[in-house]
Design an enzyme around this catalytic site. Structure first.
Site, PDB file in Angstrom:
ATOM      1  N   GLU A 160       0.840  -1.204   0.000  1.00 34.92           N
ATOM      2  CA  GLU A 160       0.000   0.000   0.000  1.00 34.92           C
ATOM      3  C   GLU A 160       0.871   1.249   0.000  1.00 34.92           C
ATOM      4  O   GLU A 160       1.923   1.276   0.635  1.00 34.92           O
ATOM      5  CB  GLU A 160      -0.874   0.028   1.267  1.00 34.92           C
ATOM      6  CG  GLU A 160      -2.297  -0.387   1.036  1.00 34.92           C
ATOM      7  CD  GLU A 160      -3.102   0.607   0.211  1.00 34.92           C
ATOM      8  OE1 GLU A 160      -2.517   1.380  -0.573  1.00 34.92           O
ATOM      9  OE2 GLU A 160      -4.326   0.597   0.352  1.00 34.92           O
ATOM     10  N   ASP A 161       0.400   2.268  -0.678  1.00 31.20           N
ATOM     11  CA  ASP A 161       1.110   3.551  -0.628  1.00 31.20           C
ATOM     12  C   ASP A 161       0.880   4.248   0.703  1.00 31.20           C
ATOM     13  O   ASP A 161       1.789   4.833   1.268  1.00 31.20           O
ATOM     14  CB  ASP A 161       0.691   4.448  -1.799  1.00 31.20           C
ATOM     15  CG  ASP A 161      -0.821   4.588  -1.928  1.00 31.20           C
ATOM     16  OD1 ASP A 161      -1.546   3.679  -1.488  1.00 31.20           O
ATOM     17  OD2 ASP A 161      -1.272   5.608  -2.465  1.00 31.20           O
TER      18      ASP A 161
ATOM     19  N   ASP B 192      -4.095   4.979   6.287  1.00 29.59           N
ATOM     20  CA  ASP B 192      -4.719   6.176   6.878  1.00 29.59           C
ATOM     21  C   ASP B 192      -5.656   5.716   8.000  1.00 29.59           C
ATOM     22  O   ASP B 192      -5.180   5.319   9.067  1.00 29.59           O
ATOM     23  CB  ASP B 192      -5.434   6.915   5.735  1.00 29.59           C
ATOM     24  CG  ASP B 192      -5.920   8.304   6.096  1.00 29.59           C
ATOM     25  OD1 ASP B 192      -6.458   8.470   7.193  1.00 29.59           O
ATOM     26  OD2 ASP B 192      -5.793   9.226   5.284  1.00 29.59           O
TER      27      ASP B 192
ATOM     28  N   PHE C 217      -2.480  16.405   3.523  1.00 30.56           N
ATOM     29  CA  PHE C 217      -2.883  15.770   2.264  1.00 30.56           C
ATOM     30  C   PHE C 217      -1.673  15.658   1.360  1.00 30.56           C
ATOM     31  O   PHE C 217      -1.105  16.670   0.941  1.00 30.56           O
ATOM     32  CB  PHE C 217      -3.994  16.558   1.583  1.00 30.56           C
ATOM     33  CG  PHE C 217      -4.647  15.769   0.485  1.00 30.56           C
ATOM     34  CD1 PHE C 217      -5.704  14.924   0.755  1.00 30.56           C
ATOM     35  CD2 PHE C 217      -4.145  15.822  -0.807  1.00 30.56           C
ATOM     36  CE1 PHE C 217      -6.272  14.151  -0.248  1.00 30.56           C
ATOM     37  CE2 PHE C 217      -4.705  15.051  -1.819  1.00 30.56           C
ATOM     38  CZ  PHE C 217      -5.769  14.211  -1.539  1.00 30.56           C
TER      39      PHE C 217
ATOM     40  N   ARG D 224       0.220  11.709  -9.525  1.00 30.31           N
ATOM     41  CA  ARG D 224       0.794  10.396  -9.172  1.00 30.31           C
ATOM     42  C   ARG D 224       2.230  10.266  -9.670  1.00 30.31           C
ATOM     43  O   ARG D 224       3.006   9.496  -9.144  1.00 30.31           O
ATOM     44  CB  ARG D 224      -0.041   9.264  -9.789  1.00 30.31           C
ATOM     45  CG  ARG D 224      -1.442   9.121  -9.222  1.00 30.31           C
ATOM     46  CD  ARG D 224      -2.027   7.778  -9.630  1.00 30.31           C
ATOM     47  NE  ARG D 224      -3.470   7.722  -9.519  1.00 30.31           N
ATOM     48  CZ  ARG D 224      -4.147   7.408  -8.421  1.00 30.31           C
ATOM     49  NH1 ARG D 224      -3.494   7.152  -7.298  1.00 30.31           N
ATOM     50  NH2 ARG D 224      -5.464   7.354  -8.411  1.00 30.31           N
TER      51      ARG D 224
HETATM   52  C1  PRP Z   1      -5.789   5.450  -0.582  1.00 33.24           C
HETATM   53  C2  PRP Z   1      -4.632   4.507  -0.283  1.00 33.24           C
HETATM   54  C3  PRP Z   1      -5.287   3.391   0.484  1.00 33.24           C
HETATM   55  C4  PRP Z   1      -6.393   4.097   1.216  1.00 33.24           C
HETATM   56  C5  PRP Z   1      -5.960   4.276   2.636  1.00 33.24           C
HETATM   57  O1  PRP Z   1      -6.458   4.992  -1.714  1.00 33.24           O
HETATM   58  O2  PRP Z   1      -4.014   4.034  -1.455  1.00 33.24           O
HETATM   59  O3  PRP Z   1      -5.814   2.402  -0.365  1.00 33.24           O
HETATM   60  O4  PRP Z   1      -6.598   5.359   0.583  1.00 33.24           O
HETATM   61  O5  PRP Z   1      -6.962   4.888   3.372  1.00 33.24           O
HETATM   62  P1  PRP Z   1      -7.623   4.251   4.669  1.00 33.24           P
HETATM   63  O6  PRP Z   1      -6.528   3.684   5.507  1.00 33.24           O
HETATM   64  O7  PRP Z   1      -8.279   5.454   5.327  1.00 33.24           O
HETATM   65  O8  PRP Z   1      -8.628   3.243   4.227  1.00 33.24           O
HETATM   66  P2  PRP Z   1      -7.465   5.865  -2.597  1.00 33.24           P
HETATM   67  O9  PRP Z   1      -8.880   5.552  -2.195  1.00 33.24           O
HETATM   68  O10 PRP Z   1      -7.057   7.310  -2.550  1.00 33.24           O
HETATM   69  O11 PRP Z   1      -7.249   5.241  -4.058  1.00 33.24           O
HETATM   70  P3  PRP Z   1      -5.976   5.238  -5.038  1.00 33.24           P
HETATM   71  O12 PRP Z   1      -4.978   4.253  -4.488  1.00 33.24           O
HETATM   72  O13 PRP Z   1      -6.503   4.789  -6.372  1.00 33.24           O
HETATM   73  O14 PRP Z   1      -5.422   6.645  -5.072  1.00 33.24           O
END
Ligand code: PRP
Length: 177
Positions: free
Chosen positions: A96-97, A100, A149, A162
């Site tokens: 995961e990137d 949160d 952010f 990205r």
């Molecule tokens: C982001 C990130 C995780 C998620 C984390 O994805 O890549 O998947 O949010 O958030 P959380 O811990 O509050 O659940 P996003 O929905 O922005 O999609 P993306 O990877 O396509 O940018």
């Protein structure tokens, strides 16, 4: 116009990703691993991390919808794309990137653990520890970051940024948190 402030440079990222790859290489001691990238944000991190793992590595990808273009987590995670193959008996590393609230990873962890993998670990480049609402942590963490952010190195705002090499804070007058 959006204002960007560099939070983590591409050099810092490269050094950390190399360390994370070395840790994974050591921990799995010659066993094969499958990296599961969470689309789309994790793609760049996965591509770099994979090249620092000196093991038999394969990839798969999963896509979920949780934030969309919104700043706040909807609280509902929906599966958009499942993995292509069974993970039974395999060493799974979810990549995961950003970790949160943890809502996304709790959902994905439950989904993947139903495959009965041999082992299950999480690698997250960024960890907003202060935002966590769910009881979940990453086994490999790149950087703990403040609740700002961030975009770049795979992370987006409404699909943009990205491709930035650095992780940057997106500063503006609007309601971005
Ligand atoms: C982001 C990130 C995780 C998620 C984390 O994805 O890549 O998947 O949010 O958030 P959380 O811990 O509050 O659940 P996003 O929905 O922005 O999609 P993306 O990877 O396509 O940018």
């Amino acid at each position: 116009m959006d204002k960007l402030r560099v939070l983590i440079t591409h050099r810092q990222i490269a050094a950390k990703v190399a360390e994370m790859g070395a840790s994974i290489t050591a921990d799995f001691a010659g066993e094969p691993v499958v990296l599961i990238g969470v689309l789309k944000g994790a793609t760049i991190f996965l591509a770099d991390l994979a090249r620092h793992i000196q093991l038999d590595v394969s990839f798969d990808f999963i896509a979920v919808s949780s934030y969309g273009n919104a700043k706040q987590h909807s609280g509902v995670v929906r599966l958009v794309k499942d993995v292509d193959q069974s993970l039974e008996g395999r060493n799974v590393i979810l990549v995961e990137d950003l970790l949160d609230t943890g809502l996304t990873l709790v959902y994905i962890k439950n989904l993947l653990q139903a495959h009965q993998p041999k082992s299950f670990k999480i690698a997250a480049l960024l960890d907003k520890v202060s935002r966590r609402s769910e009881p979940i942590h990453a086994d490999y963490v790149g950087f703990v970051i403040p609740d700002e952010f961030v975009v770049g190195y795979g992370l987006d705002f409404a699909g943009r940024y990205r491709n930035l090499p650095d992780v940057c804070v997106l500063e503006s007058d609007s309601d971005r948190a």
